[in-house]
Design a protein around this motif. Sequence first.
Motif, PDB file in Angstrom:
ATOM      1  N   VAL A  98       0.869  -1.171   0.000  1.00 40.04           N
ATOM      2  CA  VAL A  98       0.000   0.000   0.000  1.00 40.04           C
ATOM      3  C   VAL A  98       0.905   1.220   0.000  1.00 40.04           C
ATOM      4  N   ASN A  99       0.777   2.051  -1.039  1.00 43.28           N
ATOM      5  CA  ASN A  99       1.548   3.291  -1.123  1.00 43.28           C
ATOM      6  C   ASN A  99       0.792   4.380  -0.384  1.00 43.28           C
ATOM      7  N   VAL A 100       1.496   5.076   0.519  1.00 47.01           N
ATOM      8  CA  VAL A 100       0.833   6.058   1.376  1.00 47.01           C
ATOM      9  C   VAL A 100       1.570   7.388   1.333  1.00 47.01           C
ATOM     10  N   LYS A 101       0.825   8.445   1.028  1.00 50.02           N
ATOM     11  CA  LYS A 101       1.318   9.820   1.113  1.00 50.02           C
ATOM     12  C   LYS A 101       0.449  10.616   2.085  1.00 50.02           C
ATOM     13  N   THR A 119       5.624   6.298  11.993  1.00 51.03           N
ATOM     14  CA  THR A 119       6.767   5.402  11.772  1.00 51.03           C
ATOM     15  C   THR A 119       6.371   4.275  10.825  1.00 51.03           C
ATOM     16  N   LEU A 120       7.339   3.853  10.024  1.00 52.30           N
ATOM     17  CA  LEU A 120       7.192   2.690   9.166  1.00 52.30           C
ATOM     18  C   LEU A 120       8.219   1.684   9.638  1.00 52.30           C
ATOM     19  N   ASP A 121       7.748   0.593  10.240  1.00 53.30           N
ATOM     20  CA  ASP A 121       8.622  -0.424  10.831  1.00 53.30           C
ATOM     21  C   ASP A 121       9.632   0.197  11.790  1.00 53.30           C
ATOM     22  N   GLY A 122       9.168   1.157  12.583  1.00 52.00           N
ATOM     23  CA  GLY A 122      10.009   1.788  13.597  1.00 52.00           C
ATOM     24  C   GLY A 122      10.845   2.951  13.107  1.00 52.00           C
ATOM     25  N   VAL A 123      10.860   3.200  11.797  1.00 56.58           N
ATOM     26  CA  VAL A 123      11.647   4.308  11.241  1.00 56.58           C
ATOM     27  C   VAL A 123      10.732   5.519  11.083  1.00 56.58           C
ATOM     28  N   SER A 151       4.981  -5.349   6.925  1.00 53.90           N
ATOM     29  CA  SER A 151       5.339  -4.030   7.447  1.00 53.90           C
ATOM     30  C   SER A 151       4.158  -3.392   8.162  1.00 53.90           C
ATOM     31  N   SER A 152       4.484  -2.395   8.989  1.00 53.39           N
ATOM     32  CA  SER A 152       3.462  -1.703   9.762  1.00 53.39           C
ATOM     33  C   SER A 152       3.735  -0.202   9.762  1.00 53.39           C
ATOM     34  N   LEU A 153       2.719   0.571   9.386  1.00 54.13           N
ATOM     35  CA  LEU A 153       2.777   2.026   9.450  1.00 54.13           C
ATOM     36  C   LEU A 153       1.993   2.439  10.688  1.00 54.13           C
ATOM     37  N   LYS A 154       2.664   3.127  11.629  1.00 60.60           N
ATOM     38  CA  LYS A 154       2.004   3.504  12.879  1.00 60.60           C
ATOM     39  C   LYS A 154       1.935   5.015  13.009  1.00 60.60           C
ATOM     40  N   VAL A 155       0.804   5.466  13.514  1.00 53.33           N
ATOM     41  CA  VAL A 155       0.593   6.897  13.784  1.00 53.33           C
ATOM     42  C   VAL A 155       0.250   7.013  15.258  1.00 53.33           C
ATOM     43  N   LEU A 156       1.086   7.732  15.988  1.00 50.72           N
ATOM     44  CA  LEU A 156       0.833   7.971  17.405  1.00 50.72           C
ATOM     45  C   LEU A 156       0.520   9.445  17.556  1.00 50.72           C
ATOM     46  N   VAL A 157      -0.643   9.744  18.097  1.00 53.27           N
ATOM     47  CA  VAL A 157      -1.073  11.125  18.300  1.00 53.27           C
ATOM     48  C   VAL A 157      -1.210  11.367  19.792  1.00 53.27           C
ATOM     49  N   ASP A 158      -0.418  12.315  20.295  1.00 51.24           N
ATOM     50  CA  ASP A 158      -0.517  12.762  21.676  1.00 51.24           C
ATOM     51  C   ASP A 158      -1.525  13.898  21.686  1.00 51.24           C
TER      52      ASP A 158
END
Length: 161
Positions: A98-101, A119-123, A151-158
């Motif tokens: 999945v291509n994500v912008k 982050t994408l896989d922690g990067v 792979s995993s794309l993560k979004v952390l929102v504080d």
Amino acid sequence: AKGEVTLGSNACVFGTGSPFGEDECGDFYARPLSSWSLLLALQGFIFNGPAQTIGFKPVWQPENHVSFFSGSEGWGLFLQKRSRSVQTSSIEVRYGKVNVKNIILELPDNKTAKKLFVTLDGVKQQVENTELKNSSFVIHLKSPCTVRTGSSLKVLVDMDK
């Protein structure tokens, strides 16, 4: 007579023999597929492959949500967990890519983002900008990324409390 076809007693109006009632929904439609729209509605799935946009605005269990998604070149799971001050959303691709912008998420009512980490896989991925449209929180990445199988794309929102 030779060359004649007789339909069995289970044939529907159009003679396909399918028990799903194409006469109600058209020749090329099977009723079991209509349940797919329920999944899309409950997870609030948004996808535009050419624009590299994916989003989720779950209405079913948004505090602890897990659901399957399917894009044009891959499929996987969307997971979201919320606490009073943090929302973590993950896109895990199980097959394909999945291509994500652009990422569209929804924050709880009366909450705004203080800090944001993608982050994408922690990067860490660079965020170009963010915008709030109605209840949608839109994240524009500086460069598109490709989330591949495993792979995993993560979004952390504080969020503000």
